[in-house]
Design a protein around this motif. Structure first.
Motif, PDB file in Angstrom:
ATOM      1  N   GLY A  19      45.722  11.744  37.530  1.00 17.01           N
ATOM      2  CA  GLY A  19      46.262  11.143  38.688  1.00 17.01           C
ATOM      3  C   GLY A  19      46.426  12.382  39.974  1.00 17.01           C
ATOM      4  O   GLY A  19      46.779  12.454  40.972  1.00 17.01           O
ATOM      5  N   ASN A  20      45.346  12.890  39.789  1.00 19.45           N
ATOM      6  CA  ASN A  20      45.375  13.634  40.677  1.00 19.45           C
ATOM      7  C   ASN A  20      44.455  13.511  42.096  1.00 19.45           C
ATOM      8  O   ASN A  20      43.432  12.576  41.988  1.00 19.45           O
ATOM      9  N   GLY A  79      32.135   8.154  38.058  1.00 21.99           N
ATOM     10  CA  GLY A  79      31.946   8.020  36.308  1.00 21.99           C
ATOM     11  C   GLY A  79      30.488   7.509  35.728  1.00 21.99           C
ATOM     12  O   GLY A  79      30.943   8.325  35.662  1.00 21.99           O
ATOM     13  N   LEU A  80      29.707   7.019  36.215  1.00 24.33           N
ATOM     14  CA  LEU A  80      28.989   6.132  35.837  1.00 24.33           C
ATOM     15  C   LEU A  80      28.104   7.354  35.419  1.00 24.33           C
ATOM     16  O   LEU A  80      27.389   7.726  33.981  1.00 24.33           O
ATOM     17  N   ARG A 113      36.628  13.630  28.245  1.00 22.45           N
ATOM     18  CA  ARG A 113      37.109  13.029  29.459  1.00 22.45           C
ATOM     19  C   ARG A 113      37.929  14.127  30.635  1.00 22.45           C
ATOM     20  O   ARG A 113      37.895  14.293  31.762  1.00 22.45           O
ATOM     21  N   LEU A 114      38.344  15.295  29.728  1.00 15.89           N
ATOM     22  CA  LEU A 114      39.007  16.331  30.756  1.00 15.89           C
ATOM     23  C   LEU A 114      38.134  16.926  31.173  1.00 15.89           C
ATOM     24  O   LEU A 114      37.882  16.608  32.906  1.00 15.89           O
ATOM     25  N   LEU A 115      36.763  17.150  31.257  1.00 13.90           N
ATOM     26  CA  LEU A 115      35.533  17.639  31.749  1.00 13.90           C
ATOM     27  C   LEU A 115      35.259  17.137  32.463  1.00 13.90           C
ATOM     28  O   LEU A 115      34.862  17.561  33.717  1.00 13.90           O
ATOM     29  N   ASN A 116      34.877  15.525  32.777  1.00 11.71           N
ATOM     30  CA  ASN A 116      34.783  14.502  33.786  1.00 11.71           C
ATOM     31  C   ASN A 116      35.150  14.863  34.822  1.00 11.71           C
ATOM     32  O   ASN A 116      35.201  14.453  35.783  1.00 11.71           O
ATOM     33  N   ARG A 123      35.010  17.855  36.815  1.00 10.35           N
ATOM     34  CA  ARG A 123      34.027  17.455  37.098  1.00 10.35           C
ATOM     35  C   ARG A 123      34.063  16.868  38.824  1.00 10.35           C
ATOM     36  O   ARG A 123      33.422  17.207  40.265  1.00 10.35           O
ATOM     37  N   GLN A 124      35.480  15.750  38.489  1.00 10.99           N
ATOM     38  CA  GLN A 124      35.810  15.257  39.934  1.00 10.99           C
ATOM     39  C   GLN A 124      36.524  15.575  40.790  1.00 10.99           C
ATOM     40  O   GLN A 124      35.877  15.679  42.257  1.00 10.99           O
ATOM     41  N   LEU A 125      37.027  16.701  40.112  1.00 12.14           N
ATOM     42  CA  LEU A 125      38.042  17.638  40.970  1.00 12.14           C
ATOM     43  C   LEU A 125      36.578  18.358  41.574  1.00 12.14           C
ATOM     44  O   LEU A 125      36.939  19.184  43.935  1.00 12.14           O
TER      45      LEU A 125
END
Length: 526
Positions: free
Chosen positions: A176-177, A254-255, A318-321, A324-326
Motif C-alpha cells: 500500500g506504499n 515484479g518479474l 517479498r518484503l525485501l522486494n 527494493r520497489q521503494l
C-alpha cells in the motif's frame, strides 16, 4: 450513444434548438432519444433518454406534462425536447419553473427539421466520436508496445506510461506504499479503503473516476495501478489499454526482481558483486564486468545501503522486494541514480549522490527514512534495517563501503540499537573502544551513571527513560518529545533535573561525550 446534453446541442441540426429551462442539467448524459406520441410514453422512459414531442398528448393536460418531466428526473432521463408551433405556441411557465427546480433541460426544437433528422445527426456524431476514440486507443497501444519492447528498467516508467495514456495515474507497492502519483489528490485519499481486493474495479472520486488494477505476477500481487479519468463512460477497448499498461508495470516492478529466477542484468551483477566481496574476483575483472553491464553509479561520489530482514520474518523475501520497489521508485529518492542487488547478506544498494549533497549526509538519510516510513509503521513489519556506509569517491572503495555496512549491522546488534536507518558514523565510537576489557567498560559506566542507576538510588524512572531516549536520538529534544509523547518543555525540564543529578552540563561537549561513552558501554554489556 454517450453525449452530454451540452455536447448534443453543438451538433447540427439540434444546434438550432433553444435551451429554455433546466440549464444546470446540461451535464446530464444522453444515451438515446425516444419520440413521445402516446399518453403513457412516460412509463417507458429509460436512464439517459431524451424525449422528443410535439406536445400533442399534453397540449390540454398540463398535469401530464409536469408528471412526465418528474418521471424523466426520477429515472435519470436526459431532457425534454418540444417542437413549438403546432400544438403549443409557447411552453407553459409552470413547466419552465419545474424544469429549473429539477435541473432538467427543456429544448425548443427547430420546427423546420424532422425528429429523424435530429436523431440521425446525433447517432452519426456519436459514431464518428467512437471511431476517433478507437483510433486513439490503437495508437496508444502501439506506443505501449514500443515502450515495453525496450526491455529496460527505467525510473521514469511512471511518467512515460501516464504520458502515453494521457491520464493521471497512481502506482502502489504490495503493502500500500505510494510509489508514484501525479494526481491532485492526497495520498490519504488515493489510499481510501485500503487494503483492496485483488480484482479490477472502478472507483469514484467526485467528478473523477479511477480504474484500479492489481499487478499480478506468478508469485501473487506485487502492487496496484490506478488510472484517473474524467470521462463518465469508457470503452471496453480503453479498459483493455489500462490492463496492457498494468502488465508492463508488473514486469518492471515484479518479474525483474525475483531473486535467483531472472537471468537479467541485475541478477548477473549480483553474482559479480558477491564474487568480488568474497575475494573470488579481482578488482580489474570486477570493474570490467561493471563496465560491460553499463554500471555508472560508482563513477561519481556514492553511498551504499545494506537492507536486512531476519530470515524468520514471515514473507521476508517479498518484503525485501517491496523495499527494493521503494528504493527505486519513491519520489524522494528519484533524484538519485541507483543500482540494487541481492546478496547473501540482504539487499545491497548503491546511490550516486548529487554534487551538492556530497558533504550533507542528512539529506540522503532523511530521504531514506521518509521512503521507509510507511512500511515500518506497519505492526507486521519487524526487524527491517538499513545500514548506511560513508560517502565514497572512488570505485575501488566499494568493498570498504560494503564492510562499513556490515560493521554497522553487527555493532548495532551488539549495542541493541533499534533505529531503522543507521549510518556508520553512529557506531564509530564503538569501533574505537571495542577492544577495551569488559571490566574497564563496566567500571566507566558505573562511575558516570551511578547517580541514576546505582544501587539504592530512588530516581524517577521517567528521568532515566528520558535520558536514554535523548541519547538514542542524538540529543534531539523534538524527537525525544515525539517518542515519549510529551511536550518538548517537559523534556527540557527533565534534562535539567538529570544534569543536576549527574553534576554535568549538557551544553558542554566533554560532558556529552562522557555520557555517550557510558551508554555505549552499558548497552554493549547488556
Amino acid at each position: 450513444m454517450h453525449l452530454t446534453v451540452e455536447e448534443a446541442l453543438t451538433i447540427y441540426p439540434l444546434s438550432r434548438a433553444k435551451l429554455v429551462a433546466g440549464e444546470k442539467g446540461l451535464s446530464r448524459i444522453l444515451r438515446s432519444v425516444n419520440v413521445m406520441d402516446a399518453p403513457d410514453a412516460g412509463d417507458w422512459i429509460k436512464s439517459g433518454e431524451m424525449l422528443f414531442t410535439t406536445a400533442f398528448v399534453m397540449k390540454d393536460h398540463l398535469d401530464m406534462a409536469l408528471s412526465t418531466l418528474r418521471m424523466l428526473d426520477e429515472r435519470g432521463g436526459a431532457g425534454l425536447g418540444i417542437k413549438v408551433g403546432r400544438y403549443w405556441d409557447q411552453i407553459p411557465q409552470e413547466l419552465y419553473d419545474e424544469a429549473n427546480r429539477l435541473e432538467m433541460p427543456i429544448l425548443e426544437l427547430p420546427f423546420e427539421f424532422t425528429f429523424s433528422d435530429q436523431m440521425d445527426a446525433l447517432f452519426n456524431a456519436e459514431h464518428t466520436k467512437t471511431t476517433k476514440k478507437l483510433q486513439t486507443v490503437l495508437e496508444k497501444q502501439k506506443q505501449l508496445m514500443q515502450f515495453a519492447l525496450r526491455n529496460k528498467e527505467s525510473s521514469d516508467i511512471f511518467h512515460m506510461i501516464s504520458g502515453i495514456l494521457g491520464q493521471p495515474i497512481a502506482v502502489f507497492g504490495q503493502g500500500g506504499n505510494v510509489l508514484f502519483h501525479n494526481t491532485s489528490w492526497s495520498e490519504e485519499i488515493i489510499l481510501h479503503q485500503w487494503p483492496w481486493t485483488k480484482s479490477p474495479q472502478w472507483e469514484g472520486f467526485g467528478d473523477t473516476r479511477c480504474f484500479r488494477i492489481p499487478l499480478m505476477d506468478s508469485l501473487g500481487c506485487t502492487g496496484f495501478f490506478k488510472v484517473y479519468v474524467n470521462s463518465p463512460l469508457m470503452l471496453k477497448e480503453e479498459e483493455a489499454l489500462f490492463h496492457q499498461a498494468a502488465e508492463i508495470l508488473t514486469y518492471h516492478l515484479g518479474l525483474d526482481i525475483q531473486k535467483g529466477k531472472d537471468p537479467s542484468r541485475q541478477h548477473a551483477l549480483s553474482q559479480v558483486f558477491m564474487d568480488f566481496f568474497q575475494r573470488e574476483l579481482s578488482f580489474h575483472d570486477f570493474m570490467k564486468s561493471c563496465k560491460s553491464y553499463h554500471l555508472t553509479v560508482m563513477s561519481t561520489t556514492y553511498q551504499c545501503v545494506l537492507t536486512t530482514i531476519p530470515s524468520e520474518q514471515p514473507g521476508a523475501t517479498r518484503l525485501l522486494n517491496e523495499v527494493r520497489q521503494l528504493l527505486i521508485y519513491h519520489p524522494q529518492l528519484q533524484q538519485y541514480e541507483s543500482e540494487h542487488f541481492y546478496l547473501a547478506d540482504g539487499l545491497f544498494s548503491i546511490f550516486a549522490l548529487p554534487e551538492e549533497q556530497t558533504f550533507h549526509k542528512k539529506d540522503f538519510l532523511t530521504s531514506l527514512n521518509s521512503c521507509l516510513s510507511h512500511l515500518t509503521s506497519k505492526t507486521s513489519v519487524a526487524g527491517l534495517h538499513c545500514w548506511v556506509s560513508r560517502v565514497k569517491a572512488q570505485p575501488e572503495l566499494i568493498y570498504n563501503a560494503f564492510k562499513e555496512c556490515l560493521e554497522t549491522h553487527h555493532a548495532a546488534e551488539r549495542l541493541r540499537m533499534s533505529q531503522t536507518v543507521l549510518h556508520h558514523d553512529s557506531i564509530e565510537l564503538f569501533s574505537l573502544f571495542q577492544h577495551l576489557s569488559e571490566e574497564a567498560m563496566r567500571g566507566y559506566y558505573n562511575y558516570v551513571l551511578e547517580p541514576i542507576y546505582g544501587k539504592n538510588k530512588q530516581v524517577d524512572p521517567e528521568l532515566a527513560l528520558t535520558l536514554e531516549v535523548y541519547f538514542e536520538y542524538d540529543g534531539s529534544i523534538n524527537e525525544t518529545s515525539r517518542y515519549l509523547f510529551v511536550h518538548r518543555n517537559t523534556v527540557s525540564y527533565r534534562l535539567e533535573k538529570i544534569a543536576d543529578l549527574l553534576q554535568m552540563d549538557f551544553k558542554k561537549m566533554s560532558d556529552l561525550l562522557r555520557l555517550k561513552l557510558a551508554f555505549l558501554f552499558r548497552n554493549y554489556l547488556k
